[in-house]
Design an enzyme around this catalytic site. Sequence first.
Site, PDB file in Angstrom:
ATOM      1  N   ARG A 106       0.843  -1.096   0.022  1.00  0.00           N
ATOM      2  CA  ARG A 106       0.073   0.061  -0.060  1.00  0.00           C
ATOM      3  C   ARG A 106       0.787   1.253  -0.064  1.00  0.00           C
ATOM      4  O   ARG A 106       0.464   2.303  -0.639  1.00  0.00           O
ATOM      5  CB  ARG A 106      -1.018   0.103   1.104  1.00  0.00           C
TER       6      ARG A 106
ATOM      7  N   ASN B  65      -6.726  -2.912   2.008  1.00  0.00           N
ATOM      8  CA  ASN B  65      -6.363  -4.464   2.341  1.00  0.00           C
ATOM      9  C   ASN B  65      -7.824  -4.818   2.525  1.00  0.00           C
ATOM     10  O   ASN B  65      -8.697  -4.279   3.219  1.00  0.00           O
ATOM     11  CB  ASN B  65      -5.592  -4.853   3.599  1.00  0.00           C
TER      12      ASN B  65
END
Length: 88
Positions: free
Chosen positions: A19, A37
């Site tokens: 990320r 996520n």
Amino acid sequence: MLTRWKLILSGRVQGIGLRFRAKMGAQQYKLTGWIRNLDDGDVELEIQGEEAAVDAFVIYLRNLPGAQITFMQADELDVIAEDRFRVR
């Protein structure tokens, strides 16, 4: 031409800084969108920007050290007005 995509990344994609590195890559390619996520271990993101930049970003994601993307679901979406890439 602007384009916007929703991607679901499967494989070894959580717990490796994906990320954070995706956010850095999005800034590099001047893309907007978001990433998060999922509970099942996948990562979901939406990206928007110039078509060539989005294509380059997808290649960037596939080559991140430590990531092993075994499947990528890609769905094209309508372009929206958005001004930053954010992690949520």
